[in-house]
Every structure is written in structure tokens, then in C-alpha cells.
Design a protein around this motif. Structure first.
Motif: not given
Length: 483
Positions: A42-43, A47-49, A280-283
Motif C-alpha cells: 500500500k501507499f 489504503g490497501s484496496t 489511490a489504489g495500491i502500487p
């Protein structure tokens, strides 16, 4: 069947099998494998989604500005940088055909007709002779080691890179347009604030003149009040120029003359305020959604294929060629006749001494592939950094909005109180002028922060690679199949 005949048939079957294997080919060089690198789950401020596919997310509509929505829609179809990038896709698509054509049979045909004769007084001179002829030539370089197959793979990867470049041009345009629109509305807000401030300061100046006539104010008070009026007047032309430049830039971005858009933009609509969610989503989403990362991956794929094309040149090449040339000749006063000549056979090209050029070419391509891999890693890390920075900026700048709004309210209240007190003779003009400066500064700071927060959301959604494709275009991206 004799032993000799069986031996010959066996040899022919073996040769045919060997030729089939060679034509099916062992393709030189490594196969491209999509690159990978470890990324955080996650950033830091996210978040982690996963966001999933966000390339069609129309995030700019969260500003609730229909005029902005129309500019974006028009610009996607008319922006000149985007159109140039799209045209480059056509060129890259044609290069796929060119790259693979060398491994296919080539046939050329031609025809000719000539009329010849002699004139003179000698009895041996002859009349007219008609000669008609044709020729057909066939050549085929057997792509045994996959030189042209690898070249075609490289061209297909370059086509993907051209498509990603066009997507990146759209994303760059989107960022430039929305931010320029935010700037234009900010300058309009500052012009409105300055005009309101000018009106207030003009009233104070007029009041001070009246106070001077009544003996309740000094000449210094009048001069100070007038100086503040002139200072405010001097700000407005610069703000108007900045608005005009932003409007002109918007017109250029959407491929229109500035004069045709200026009237529409001069209709103030207030500063854009983003009313959407922070997504933002995840990397890991960036590898799929950001066009600059996809472009880097496709350029890596092209570089890997070029290694195979370079290695194939280290090995022998076999060409099959043949020609047939029929002709028909008829002389005046004689019956015509025909003649056909033909030829067919293979040729072998074996590189032996080249001063190390071919091997050096392989080393060059390998080095280029390593460079492209490093460029891909840099693109991924740069994308992660941009999202992290945008997330931090959104949260930080948003937190300053409410205190600034409260500061504007208190400054306005202080101005109202000091003005009443000055009219009653309980305070000095200096208190009023200081209060007016405080109101102007607070309002300007609030407008600048509203502008910055609006841009922070632009930076965030551009950083995650969102919104550069219209929904109906997602399935229509140019592709080419290898084969």
C-alpha cells in the motif's frame, strides 16, 4: 524396390524432415518475460484496496463544472499533441508489416515490348522486328534462425509503445487542461476579490476626505488611504493578464483560436472544488494503469526481440531464388518464334570474418535491453513517488482550508468593527487600513489554497493513470498478433 532406391527415398524423407524443422525454426535470442519488481502492499498515506482499471474514470466531473467537462471532451478529439501521437500509431502499425515482410517470399513480374528495324539502300536491310517479353522473379530468404520473426516481435512491441505514448499524451493533455482551467478560475476569483477590496478602500478614502474637511483626520490619513487604493488598482491588470494567458492556453490545448473561447471563459463560474473520493489504489495498480510504465515495458520487449534479430545474423542464411523469362520475336515478312529461359536454385550466405561486428551488435542490443529494464524500474518508482506526494499534498492542503476560511471571517469582522470605531472617532485610520490589509491577505490565501487543493486532486488522479481513455475506446486499442 532396390536397396539403392530405398536409400535415396530415405535420404529425401530425412532432408524433408530437416527442412521442416529448420523452417519451423529455432528462434534465436531470449523470449520476453514481463518484468517484475517488489512493491509495497500500500501507499504510505493510502489504503490497501486495489482500484482496478481506472483508465476510463472521468474524475474531473467531480468538480461539478459542466464547462470544464465540455472542454475535456472537445480537447480529447482536437488536441494537436494527442492527434500527432495517434498518427504515430499508424506508422508503427505499418512498421510491423515491413519488419515481417523480409521473411516472406517475394515475387516480381514485368513485361516489355520493343519494335526495331533498319533503313538503308542495301538490299540486305530488313524491316521491322517486334519483340515481346516478360519475366517473373521469385526470392525467399528462409528465416531459419528467426531474424525476421524477432524483428516483427520488436515492431509489435514498438506498436504497443506507440499506443502507450498516445495514452500518455492524453494524460498529459488532461493534466494541463484541468490545471489551466483551475488557474483561470483562480485569477477570476482574485480579480473579483481585488475589485471588492478596491471598492471598500475607495469608500474608506472618501470617508477620510470627509473627516479631513471636518477636522477629524489629518492629511497623512488621507495620503495613506489613497495609497492603499492605488496599490489595489495596480494589482488588477496583472491578474487580468494572468487570466487572459490561462484562457489562451486552454484554447490552444483544445485546438481552437483564443478569440472563439474567451467570451465563454469570461463568464465566471467560481473556483472548482473537488467533491469526489480519494482513490489511490495500491502500487501494483500503476503497472497496469500508467501509460508511461506500459510504454517502458513495451520498449523493453522490443529491445529483447532485437537481441534475437542480432543473434540470428551470426548464423548462415539460405535463400531460394528463381526466374522465368518468356519472349516472342516476329520479324517483318517472317513467322514469329518464342523462347523461354528459366533458372532456380538456393544460395548460402555464411558469415565468417567480419571483424567482430556481428557479435558486437549482439552486445549492443543486450546492453540496450538492460538499459530499458532499468528505465522500466525507474518509471515504476517515479510513479509510486508521484502518488505518494500527491496523497500527502491532498491531505495536508485540505487541512488548511477550514482555518483559512475562519481567518477570512475573523478578518472581515475585525474590519467591520474597526470601521465603525473609526467613524465614531474611537480608533485611528491605521486600524482600519490594517484590517483591510488583513482581509485582502486572508482572502487571497484562501483562494490560493482552494486553487492548490483542486490541483492536488489533478496530480493524484494523473499519477494513478486515470481517465485518459473514453469507455468505448478501451477495447479498440491497436494490437497486432505475432505469428
Amino acid at each position: 524396390m532396390s536397396t539403392s532406391l530405398r536409400t535415396r527415398l530415405s535420404s529425401l524423407r530425412y532432408a524433408a524432415s530437416l527442412l521442416t524443422i529448420l523452417l519451423a525454426g529455432c528462434v534465436s535470442g531470449p523470449d520476453h518475460v514481463p518484468p517484475q519488481m517488489p512493491l509495497p502492499a500500500k501507499f504510505e498515506a493510502g489504503g490497501s484496496t486495489s482500484n482496478g482499471n481506472v483508465v476510463t474514470a472521468e474524475w474531473w466531473t467531480a468538480y461539478g463544472d459542466k464547462r470544464l467537462d465540455g472542454l475535456v471532451t472537445h480537447g480529447f478529439r482536437e488536441n494537436l499533441d494527442v492527434l500527432q501521437a495517434l498518427e504515430n500509431i499508424n506508422s508503427a502499425s505499418a512498421n510491423v508489416t515491413v519488419a515481417g515482410a523480409g521473411g516472406l517470399p517475394s515475387l516480381t513480374v514485368g513485361a516489355s515490348h520493343t519494335v526495331s528495324g533498319e533503313k538503308g539502300r542495301l538490299r540486305t536491310s530488313v524491316g521491322t522486328t517486334n519483340t515481346s517479353g516478360g519475366d517473373a522473379s521469385l526470392s525467399w530468404l528462409l528465416d531459419i534462425f528467426g531474424q525476421y520473426r524477432r524483428s516483427r516481435e520488436s515492431a509489435i512491441a514498438s506498436l504497443g509503445a506507440a499506443s502507450a505514448t498516445a495514452d500518455n499524451a492524453k494524460l498529459t493533455f488532461l493534466k494541463d487542461l484541468v490545471e489551466s482551467y483551475i488557474d483561470a478560475r483562480y485569477y477570476q476569483e482574485r480579480i473579483a476579490l481585488s475589485q471588492a477590496s478596491l471598492k471598500s478602500r475607495q469608500q474608506t478614502y472618501e470617508l477620510t476626505q470627509l473627516q479631513l474637511k471636518a477636522g477629524a483626520a489629518s492629511r497623512l490619513d488621507v495620503v495613506q488611504a489613497e495609497g492603499l487604493v492605488q496599490s489595489t488598482k495596480s494589482e488588477i491588470p496583472g491578474l487580468q493578464q494572468s487570466f487572459t494567458e490561462s484562457a489562451h492556453h486552454i484554447a490552444t490545448l483544445i485546438g481552437m483560436p483564443a478569440s472563439s473561447l474567451m467570451g465563454e471563459l469570461q463568464k465566471s463560474a467560481g473556483q472548482p472544488v473537488f467533491r469526489g473520493d480519494i482513490r489511490a489504489g495500491i502500487p501494483a495498480d500503476l503497472i497496469r494503469n500508467r501509460p508511461d510504465i506500459r510504454k517502458a515495458e513495451r520498449e523493453l520487449a522490443a529491445a529483447v526481440a532485437d537481441i534475437g534479430a542480432a543473434e540470428a545474423q551470426l548464423y548462415p542464411s539460405i535463400s531460394l531464388s528463381g526466374s522465368i523469362s518468356p519472349s516472342w520475336v516476329k520479324a517483318s515478312g517472317a513467322s514469329g518464334g518464342s523462347l523461354t529461359s528459366w533458372s532456380f536454385g538456393p544460395s548460402l550466405n555464411l558469415p565468417i570474418f567480419d571483424g567482430g561486428t556481428l557479435r558486437a551488435n549482439v552486445d549492443i542490443e543486450k546492453s540496450d535491453a538492460k538499459t530499458q529494464y532499468l528505465a522500466w524500474k525507474a518509471a515504476v518508482l517515479n510513479g509510486v513517488e508521484e502518488v505518494e506526494n500527491a496523497l500527502t499534498a491532498v491531505r495536508r492542503d485540505t487541512q488548511t482550508l477550514e482555518p483559512l476560511r475562519r481567518q477570512v471571517e475573523t478578518a472581515q469582522e475585525s474590519l467591520a468593527l474597526s470601521t465603525v470605531s473609526y467613524k465614531d472617532g474611537a480608533s485611528s485610520l491605521l486600524d482600519v487600513l490594517d484590517a483591510q490589509r488583513s482581509v485582502s491577505d486572508a482572502e487571497a490565501s484562501l483562494a490560493a489554497t482552494v486553487q492548490q487543493v483542486a490541483k492536488d486532486y489533478v496530480d493524484l488522479y494523473v499519477a494513478i493513470g486515470a481517465g485518459y481513455l473514453e469507455p468505448e475506446h478501451v477495447a479498440a486499442k491497436p494490437t497486432a498478433k505475432s505469428g
